[in-house]
Design an enzyme around this catalytic site. Structure first.
Site, short mmCIF file in Angstrom:
data_model
loop_
_atom_site.label_atom_id
_atom_site.label_comp_id
_atom_site.label_asym_id
_atom_site.label_seq_id
_atom_site.Cartn_x
_atom_site.Cartn_y
_atom_site.Cartn_z
N GLU A 78 0.82 -1.23 0.00
CA GLU A 78 0.00 0.00 0.00
C GLU A 78 0.85 1.28 0.00
O GLU A 78 1.76 1.44 0.81
CB GLU A 78 -0.90 0.00 1.23
CG GLU A 78 -1.93 1.12 1.23
CD GLU A 78 -3.19 0.73 1.95
OE1 GLU A 78 -4.04 0.04 1.36
OE2 GLU A 78 -3.33 1.09 3.13
N LYS B 211 0.77 4.59 1.12
CA LYS B 211 -0.05 5.19 2.19
C LYS B 211 0.77 6.25 2.91
O LYS B 211 1.76 5.92 3.56
CB LYS B 211 -0.43 4.05 3.14
CG LYS B 211 -1.25 4.42 4.36
CD LYS B 211 -1.59 3.15 5.16
CE LYS B 211 -2.59 3.41 6.26
NZ LYS B 211 -2.91 2.19 7.03
N LYS C 100 -7.89 2.53 -3.41
CA LYS C 100 -8.33 2.36 -2.02
C LYS C 100 -9.15 3.58 -1.64
O LYS C 100 -8.63 4.63 -1.30
CB LYS C 100 -7.08 2.22 -1.14
CG LYS C 100 -7.34 1.70 0.24
CD LYS C 100 -7.28 0.17 0.26
CE LYS C 100 -7.66 -0.43 1.59
NZ LYS C 100 -6.81 -0.01 2.69
N GLU D 1 -14.41 -5.87 1.46
CA GLU D 1 -13.79 -5.91 2.78
C GLU D 1 -14.82 -6.19 3.88
O GLU D 1 -15.87 -5.55 3.93
CB GLU D 1 -13.10 -4.57 3.05
CG GLU D 1 -12.43 -4.51 4.40
CD GLU D 1 -11.67 -3.22 4.59
OE1 GLU D 1 -10.73 -2.96 3.81
OE2 GLU D 1 -12.02 -2.46 5.50
N ASN E 131 -10.36 -7.42 7.27
CA ASN E 131 -9.58 -6.36 7.90
C ASN E 131 -9.39 -6.67 9.38
O ASN E 131 -10.36 -6.88 10.10
CB ASN E 131 -10.23 -4.99 7.71
CG ASN E 131 -9.20 -3.87 7.78
OD1 ASN E 131 -8.13 -4.05 8.40
ND2 ASN E 131 -9.48 -2.74 7.17
N GLU F 205 -5.78 -8.22 5.88
CA GLU F 205 -5.48 -6.79 5.81
C GLU F 205 -5.13 -6.20 7.18
O GLU F 205 -5.80 -6.49 8.17
CB GLU F 205 -6.70 -6.00 5.31
CG GLU F 205 -7.20 -6.39 3.93
CD GLU F 205 -8.42 -5.55 3.54
OE1 GLU F 205 -9.01 -5.89 2.51
OE2 GLU F 205 -8.79 -4.60 4.25
N SER F 206 -4.13 -5.35 7.20
CA SER F 206 -3.79 -4.48 8.35
C SER F 206 -3.03 -5.17 9.47
O SER F 206 -3.27 -6.33 9.81
CB SER F 206 -5.04 -3.84 8.98
OG SER F 206 -5.77 -3.11 8.04
O1 LIG Z 1 -5.43 2.79 8.62
C1 LIG Z 1 -6.31 3.38 9.27
O2 LIG Z 1 -6.08 4.04 10.30
C2 LIG Z 1 -7.74 3.38 8.82
C3 LIG Z 1 -8.68 4.11 9.53
C4 LIG Z 1 -10.01 4.15 9.10
C5 LIG Z 1 -10.40 3.49 7.98
C6 LIG Z 1 -9.46 2.76 7.25
C7 LIG Z 1 -8.15 2.70 7.67
N1 LIG Z 1 -7.18 2.00 6.97
C8 LIG Z 1 -7.42 1.34 5.76
C9 LIG Z 1 -6.78 0.02 5.74
O3 LIG Z 1 -7.49 -0.92 5.75
C10 LIG Z 1 -5.27 -0.09 5.75
O4 LIG Z 1 -4.71 1.02 5.13
C11 LIG Z 1 -4.68 -1.33 5.11
O5 LIG Z 1 -5.32 -2.48 5.49
C12 LIG Z 1 -3.18 -1.43 5.49
O6 LIG Z 1 -3.08 -1.46 6.89
P1 LIG Z 1 -1.69 -1.29 7.64
O7 LIG Z 1 -0.73 -2.32 7.08
O8 LIG Z 1 -1.96 -1.55 9.08
O9 LIG Z 1 -1.22 0.09 7.36
#
Ligand SMILES: O=C(O)c1ccccc1NCC(=O)[C@H](O)[C@H](O)COP(=O)(O)O
Length: 374
Positions: free
Chosen positions: A159, A161, A222, A271, A293, A328-329
């Site tokens: 990502e 980001k 995204k 998602e 997620n 995810e995340s």
């Molecule tokens: O990332 C956030 O804080 C967030 C807050 C509110 C809505 C969506 C959000 N993120 C989107 C995502 O799902 C993440 O960017 C993506 O899964 C990557 O996650 P990470 O590896 O933890 O940065």
């Protein structure tokens, strides 16, 4: 033959939607579209679409029975409310609905206004034409499947980001094209480009720049999609896939948007975060890619065991349907990746742990504990 999605009734419903505040009462325009669609065969491009896979009689009845958007959403367990008043001030909206209940609801309320403004600047018809002229889509699903087979570890959606509501600015010196190229060189199968400006400091310009830079990986837009206008917009800027969030969209909207993605040759990454959302999504035909997620978009709590728990319950039916799952995340180490792989994911979506490193490309090797092959 004019495509169904470009038809006059659809365009006029958007003009009506953009025209002013209508509250969240039933939208006759949408009912008219759907009722009209039932009455005659639908055409999308060269294909005649079957009437019954487009529509669900129960949902039509719901609209016709006079339920509001928020009533329908709530009846499906969706907690995020829509204000449906793109021209009202925040004060007026809050007088009607109170303050937003959480960050996701706030993002969606802002998005409703942003989309109406976008629509006023660029009518749907223009975007449909622009999307039709875009270079063909790249196969997002196929790229994930192939990378998983090739590397034996979950395929990476890396990502791009810059910031997030939960973590603030992740990288000051942010060059989306450099980061995208570094990801691709180091084995990412696909890239995710955040396009929301207000909360993530992303942009559609970033998406366009990455596409134009010669990066070959398929690109996920995204976004917080609430309206088909955004899907055409994303395609016209070079997106191959788009995110649809079950916590925000009704079943009917997900089906409708999936249909549009299909017509545009795009992949939809749907998602989910909890069991209720997973149940709803698994009942929808045509879903090929589900993202679980680990972060609650309402509370920001990240818990990777969420992926395990949902796959323990639903893994069999997901495998039967040939659906590919993306974790995810909150993934930072080879152990995190192995944990979600053992739970049953074939791909991972990772932002923070890569983008925060000095060299986001090399960070991929650290995340997987080995080099990924292209
Ligand atoms: O990332 C956030 O804080 C967030 C807050 C509110 C809505 C969506 C959000 N993120 C989107 C995502 O799902 C993440 O960017 C993506 O899964 C990557 O996650 P990470 O590896 O933890 O940065």
């Amino acid at each position: 033959m004019e495509s169904f999605l470009a038809s006059r009734s659809v365009r006029s419903s958007f003009a009506a939607a953009a025209a002013g505040s209508r509250g969240c009462s039933p939208r006759p325009s949408r009912v008219a579209i759907l009722a009209g669609a039932r009455a005659r065969p639908l055409r999308a491009g060269p294909k005649v679409l079957a009437q019954d896979d487009m529509l669900n009689a129960t949902e039509l009845v719901q609209w016709e029975n006079g339920k509001s958007v928020n009533d329908i959403a709530a009846s499906q367990g969706i907690r995020i409310r829509r204000h449906c008043r793109p021209t009202a001030s925040l004060k007026e909206i809050e007088e009607e609905l109170g303050a937003p209940l959480n960050i996701l609801e706030k993002i969606i309320w802002d998005k409703e206004i942003e989309v109406a403004e976008g629509l006023a600047k660029k009518p749907l018809k223009e975007l449909i034409e622009a999307a039709a002229k875009s270079p063909p889509t790249r196969d997002f699903y196929g790229a994930l499947e192939a990378a998983y087979k090739r590397n034996g570890v979950p395929a990476l959606i890396a990502e791009v980001k810059k910031a997030s509501p939960s973590r603030g600015v992740l990288r000051e010196n942010f060059n989306p094209v450099e980061i995208a190229n570094a990801y691709e060189k180091n084995g990412a199968a696909c890239l995710s480009i955040l396009t929301d400006e207000k909360y993530f400091q992303g942009s559609f310009e970033n998406l366009e720049k990455v596409r134009a830079s010669g990066v070959k990986c398929p690109l996920l837009c995204k976004e917080f999609v609430i309206d088909k206008w955004q899907i055409y917009n994303a395609r016209s800027k070079g997106a191959d896939a788009i995110l649809l969030i079950a916590a925000v969209l009704t079943d009917l909207d997900m089906k409708y948007f999936l249909r549009i993605c299909k017509e545009l040759g795009m992949t939809a990454l749907i998602e989910v975060h909890d069991e209720k959302e997973m149940d709803r999504v698994l009942k929808i035909n045509g879903v090929k890619l589900i993202g679980i997620n680990n972060r609650s978009l309402e509370t920001f709590v990240v818990d990777t065991s969420n992926t395990k728990m949902l796959l323990e319950k639903h893994g069999d039916s997901i495998r039967e349907k040939g659906i590919l799952v993306v974790g995810e995340s909150g993934l930072f180490t080879p152990d995190d990746v192995a944990y979600v792989q053992n739970a049953g994911v074939s791909a991972v979506l990772v932002g923070e742990s890569l983008v925060k490193q000095e060299d986001p490309g090399r960070a991929i090797t650290g995340l997987f504990g080995k080099e990924l092959l292209h």
